[in-house]
Design an enzyme around this catalytic site. Structure first.
Site, PDB file in Angstrom:
ATOM      1  CB  CYS A  85      -0.977  -0.041   1.167  1.00  0.00           C
ATOM      2  SG  CYS A  85      -2.381   1.091   0.999  1.00  0.00           S
ATOM      3  CG  HIS A 194      -3.212  -3.728   3.467  1.00  0.00           C
ATOM      4  ND1 HIS A 194      -2.250  -3.067   4.197  1.00  0.00           N
ATOM      5  CD2 HIS A 194      -3.880  -2.779   2.766  1.00  0.00           C
ATOM      6  CE1 HIS A 194      -2.343  -1.761   3.957  1.00  0.00           C
ATOM      7  NE2 HIS A 194      -3.316  -1.561   3.090  1.00  0.00           N
ATOM      8  CD  GLU A 196      -0.426  -5.591   5.820  1.00  0.00           C
ATOM      9  OE1 GLU A 196      -0.717  -4.387   5.977  1.00  0.00           O
ATOM     10  OE2 GLU A 196      -0.349  -6.122   4.685  1.00  0.00           O
TER      11      GLU A 196
END
Length: 234
Positions: A85, A194, A196
């Site tokens: 991002c 994302h 994560e």
């Protein structure tokens, strides 16, 4: 393996990235934007957030942080670097990746679970995936629209450097549905969604994001084994 996670003023997802690194089986090393010392890490993650408040342009100020100067040099020397991002925006501002991330075409912040198709499994960060594999990870951005001139886009396509595309809907208007790209060497990857945030069953929406972090461990292990093998034949 030691994976560095950089914290800039305005980083939001550095803690999540560090947790993903640990869940993948590596040591997460916290790196501070003002410190040029990378502390002997084997790879680096530039996390999501709003570095320096997104003033000027997203990532434009972070690109000049002392830590980034070291990361740019190390990346050009082969250090694996993943920009997520805002980290993707920083990599483009640092010219480690081509193109730019601009305001979403619909001018709204978009936050949702997003399907992607993995286009390239040849990078340091995607080698545990299969080409064509569909994965579900969250996206959350206001300036996530990937743009580049047609010559650059054609080169990315021809060289297999489009890492992932949006499928089942494009959340931000990115050209050619591009969600992630890599450099020519395959060690630097920028991704707008994302991974994560998709590493644990408790929080969901899948475990698909963990593959990005286990991939770099496989790449590093392969590089270490290759170096040892070469050393044994000198």
């Amino acid at each position: 393996m030691r994976i560095g996670v950089v914290t800039f003023p305005g980083s939001l997802d550095d803690g999540d990235a560090a947790r993903a690194v640990r869940l993948a089986g590596a040591d997460a090393v916290r790196l501070w934007h003002g410190d040029p010392d990378l502390h002997n890490v084997d790879a680096v993650v530039l996390p999501g957030g709003f570095s320096y408040g997104d003033y000027l342009r997203c990532g434009a100020i972070a690109r000049f942080a002392p830590a980034m100067e070291s990361i740019i040099d190390a990346a050009r020397g082969g250090l694996p670097v993943l920009g997520i991002c805002n980290g993707f925006q920083i990599l483009c501002e640092a010219h480690l990746l081509p193109g730019a991330l601009t305001r979403n075409q619909h001018l709204h912040f978009r936050n949702r679970d997003q399907w992607l198709r993995v286009e390239s499994a040849d990078t340091a960060w995607t080698n545990t995936f299969q080409p064509g594999q569909e994965i579900l990870i969250p996206v959350k951005n206001g300036e996530g629209c990937y743009v580049a001139d047609q010559r650059t886009l054609d080169a990315l396509e021809a060289e297999g450097r489009v890492v992932a595309r949006y499928i089942r809907g494009n959340p931000n208007g990115s050209q050619r549905d591009i969600a992630a790209v890599t450099n020519e060497a395959g060690n630097v990857v920028g991704i707008m969604p994302h991974p994560e945030h998709a590493v644990e069953a408790l929080t969901g929406p899948s475990l698909d994001g963990l593959g990005f972090f286990t991939s770099v461990l496989r790449a590093l292990a392969g590089a270490t084994a290759g170096a040892s093998h070469a050393g044994g034949h000198q």
